[in-house]
Write a protein that holds these residues in place. Structure first.
Motif, PDB file in Angstrom:
ATOM      1  N   TYR A  16       0.831  -1.205   0.000  1.00 46.53           N
ATOM      2  CA  TYR A  16       0.000   0.000   0.000  1.00 46.53           C
ATOM      3  C   TYR A  16       0.868   1.259   0.000  1.00 46.53           C
ATOM      4  N   LEU A  17       1.856   1.298   0.875  1.00 42.73           N
ATOM      5  CA  LEU A  17       2.699   2.498   0.957  1.00 42.73           C
ATOM      6  C   LEU A  17       3.463   2.731  -0.348  1.00 42.73           C
ATOM      7  N   ALA A  18       3.912   1.670  -1.003  1.00 45.60           N
ATOM      8  CA  ALA A  18       4.591   1.815  -2.298  1.00 45.60           C
ATOM      9  C   ALA A  18       3.612   2.363  -3.343  1.00 45.60           C
ATOM     10  N   ASP A  19       2.376   1.836  -3.363  1.00 43.77           N
ATOM     11  CA  ASP A  19       1.359   2.353  -4.277  1.00 43.77           C
ATOM     12  C   ASP A  19       1.052   3.814  -3.979  1.00 43.77           C
ATOM     13  N   TYR A  20       0.944   4.132  -2.703  1.00 40.26           N
ATOM     14  CA  TYR A  20       0.615   5.509  -2.321  1.00 40.26           C
ATOM     15  C   TYR A  20       1.697   6.467  -2.820  1.00 40.26           C
ATOM     16  N   ARG A  21       2.959   6.089  -2.614  1.00 40.00           N
ATOM     17  CA  ARG A  21       4.057   6.942  -3.084  1.00 40.00           C
ATOM     18  C   ARG A  21       4.044   7.061  -4.616  1.00 40.00           C
ATOM     19  N   ALA A  22       3.818   5.953  -5.299  1.00 38.06           N
ATOM     20  CA  ALA A  22       3.846   5.957  -6.762  1.00 38.06           C
ATOM     21  C   ALA A  22       2.669   6.708  -7.373  1.00 38.06           C
ATOM     22  N   TYR A  24       0.553   8.988  -5.692  1.00 37.49           N
ATOM     23  CA  TYR A  24       0.137  10.201  -4.991  1.00 37.49           C
ATOM     24  C   TYR A  24      -0.050  11.347  -5.988  1.00 37.49           C
ATOM     25  N   ARG A  25      -1.166  12.038  -5.865  1.00 40.03           N
ATOM     26  CA  ARG A  25      -1.451  13.207  -6.689  1.00 40.03           C
ATOM     27  C   ARG A  25      -1.893  14.332  -5.757  1.00 40.03           C
ATOM     28  N   ASP A  26      -1.129  15.410  -5.759  1.00 34.81           N
ATOM     29  CA  ASP A  26      -1.444  16.559  -4.917  1.00 34.81           C
ATOM     30  C   ASP A  26      -2.840  17.067  -5.266  1.00 34.81           C
ATOM     31  N   GLY A  27      -3.662  17.248  -4.252  1.00 32.22           N
ATOM     32  CA  GLY A  27      -5.022  17.732  -4.449  1.00 32.22           C
ATOM     33  C   GLY A  27      -6.035  16.631  -4.734  1.00 32.22           C
ATOM     34  N   GLU A  28      -5.569  15.405  -5.041  1.00 32.85           N
ATOM     35  CA  GLU A  28      -6.471  14.279  -5.300  1.00 32.85           C
ATOM     36  C   GLU A  28      -6.378  13.214  -4.224  1.00 32.85           C
ATOM     37  N   SER A  29      -5.160  12.909  -3.815  1.00 31.79           N
ATOM     38  CA  SER A  29      -4.951  11.820  -2.855  1.00 31.79           C
ATOM     39  C   SER A  29      -5.368  12.248  -1.459  1.00 31.79           C
ATOM     40  N   LYS A  30      -5.990  11.313  -0.762  1.00 42.25           N
ATOM     41  CA  LYS A  30      -6.405  11.574   0.613  1.00 42.25           C
ATOM     42  C   LYS A  30      -5.266  11.218   1.555  1.00 42.25           C
ATOM     43  N   ASP A  31      -5.467  11.466   2.829  1.00 40.98           N
ATOM     44  CA  ASP A  31      -4.501  11.095   3.857  1.00 40.98           C
ATOM     45  C   ASP A  31      -4.168   9.605   3.727  1.00 40.98           C
ATOM     46  N   PRO A  32      -2.905   9.213   3.864  1.00 40.38           N
ATOM     47  CA  PRO A  32      -2.547   7.795   3.686  1.00 40.38           C
ATOM     48  C   PRO A  32      -3.237   6.848   4.673  1.00 40.38           C
ATOM     49  N   GLY A  33      -3.693   7.341   5.806  1.00 33.36           N
ATOM     50  CA  GLY A  33      -4.389   6.483   6.766  1.00 33.36           C
ATOM     51  C   GLY A  33      -5.708   5.948   6.245  1.00 33.36           C
ATOM     52  N   PRO A  82      -6.484  -3.296  -4.232  1.00 38.24           N
ATOM     53  CA  PRO A  82      -5.542  -2.549  -5.063  1.00 38.24           C
ATOM     54  C   PRO A  82      -6.218  -1.399  -5.816  1.00 38.24           C
ATOM     55  N   GLY A  83      -5.497  -0.300  -5.892  1.00 37.11           N
ATOM     56  CA  GLY A  83      -5.987   0.886  -6.581  1.00 37.11           C
ATOM     57  C   GLY A  83      -6.750   1.848  -5.694  1.00 37.11           C
ATOM     58  N   HIS A  84      -7.167   1.391  -4.531  1.00 35.22           N
ATOM     59  CA  HIS A  84      -7.966   2.212  -3.627  1.00 35.22           C
ATOM     60  C   HIS A  84      -7.071   2.917  -2.602  1.00 35.22           C
ATOM     61  N   GLY A  85      -7.518   4.088  -2.159  1.00 36.84           N
ATOM     62  CA  GLY A  85      -6.804   4.815  -1.118  1.00 36.84           C
ATOM     63  C   GLY A  85      -5.596   5.581  -1.614  1.00 36.84           C
ATOM     64  N   THR A  86      -5.426   5.682  -2.932  1.00 35.68           N
ATOM     65  CA  THR A  86      -4.270   6.392  -3.480  1.00 35.68           C
ATOM     66  C   THR A  86      -4.743   7.554  -4.362  1.00 35.68           C
ATOM     67  N   SER A  87      -5.094   7.251  -5.613  1.00 32.65           N
ATOM     68  CA  SER A  87      -5.610   8.285  -6.522  1.00 32.65           C
ATOM     69  C   SER A  87      -6.518   7.633  -7.555  1.00 32.65           C
ATOM     70  N   PRO A  88      -7.389   8.410  -8.199  1.00 31.31           N
ATOM     71  CA  PRO A  88      -8.255   7.843  -9.233  1.00 31.31           C
ATOM     72  C   PRO A  88      -7.471   7.179 -10.376  1.00 31.31           C
ATOM     73  N   ALA A  89      -6.298   7.708 -10.701  1.00 33.09           N
ATOM     74  CA  ALA A  89      -5.497   7.111 -11.776  1.00 33.09           C
ATOM     75  C   ALA A  89      -5.068   5.694 -11.402  1.00 33.09           C
ATOM     76  N   ASN A  90      -4.750   5.470 -10.153  1.00 35.29           N
ATOM     77  CA  ASN A  90      -4.368   4.127  -9.695  1.00 35.29           C
ATOM     78  C   ASN A  90      -5.555   3.183  -9.807  1.00 35.29           C
ATOM     79  N   LEU A  91      -6.721   3.650  -9.426  1.00 35.38           N
ATOM     80  CA  LEU A  91      -7.922   2.820  -9.499  1.00 35.38           C
ATOM     81  C   LEU A  91      -8.222   2.398 -10.936  1.00 35.38           C
ATOM     82  N   ALA A  92      -7.949   3.278 -11.890  1.00 31.33           N
ATOM     83  CA  ALA A  92      -8.194   2.972 -13.296  1.00 31.33           C
ATOM     84  C   ALA A  92      -7.216   1.933 -13.849  1.00 31.33           C
ATOM     85  N   SER A  93      -6.136   1.662 -13.095  1.00 31.72           N
ATOM     86  CA  SER A  93      -5.106   0.747 -13.598  1.00 31.72           C
ATOM     87  C   SER A  93      -5.288  -0.696 -13.124  1.00 31.72           C
ATOM     88  N   VAL A  94      -6.335  -0.971 -12.358  1.00 29.81           N
ATOM     89  CA  VAL A  94      -6.548  -2.312 -11.802  1.00 29.81           C
ATOM     90  C   VAL A  94      -7.954  -2.801 -12.142  1.00 29.81           C
TER      91      VAL A  94
END
Length: 137
Positions: A16-22, A24-33, A82-94
């Protein structure tokens, strides 16, 4: 917690943390928790419960239910799909096979900790729970 359970949980957190770092989109991504997988240990010998979140959600959205059931003594695991909790672009990739794989990893973790287990889900998580229960009756 067993060594296997700790290793599996740490692997999920690391992914999850690796996905979050990869992703992350400023203004789109929520708090990592929000997307952090959570394991709530229950009483010794308790049954395990996996709660899968829905399509537009993350583990935090089902956390209150998990906490209430954990207070009754159950071991509760709230995995991240997978794809959740990071950014919409990540969600579209799974897709569903990635999510089914995450449900299976959740089963591995909980079955390493608990002899008896139950799986539940909300929305898309409910469909994944049915799939997982059919795979591991």
């Amino acid at each position: 917690m067993s060594g296997t359970g700790k290793e599996l949980l740490q692997g999920e957190i690391d992914r999850y943390l690796a996905d979050y770092r990869a992703w992350y989109r400023d203004g789109e991504s929520k708090d990592p928790g929000i997307g952090m997988p959570r394991l709530l240990a229950g009483r010794e010998g308790s049954a395990g419960l996996i709660i899968l979140h829905g399509y537009m959600a993350a583990p935090e959205e089902v956390a209150l239910l998990g906490e209430r059931l954990n207070a009754l003594g159950l071991t509760v695991y709230l995995p991240r799909l997978p794809g959740h909790g990071t950014s919409p672009a990540n969600l579209a990739s799974v897709g569903w096979t990635d999510w089914a794989g995450a449900a299976d990893e959740a089963w591995r973790l909980v079955s390493a900790l608990c002899r008896r287990w139950v799986i539940a889900g909300f929305s898309t998580g409910a469909g994944l729970a049915l799939h997982e229960a059919a795979t591991h009756p």
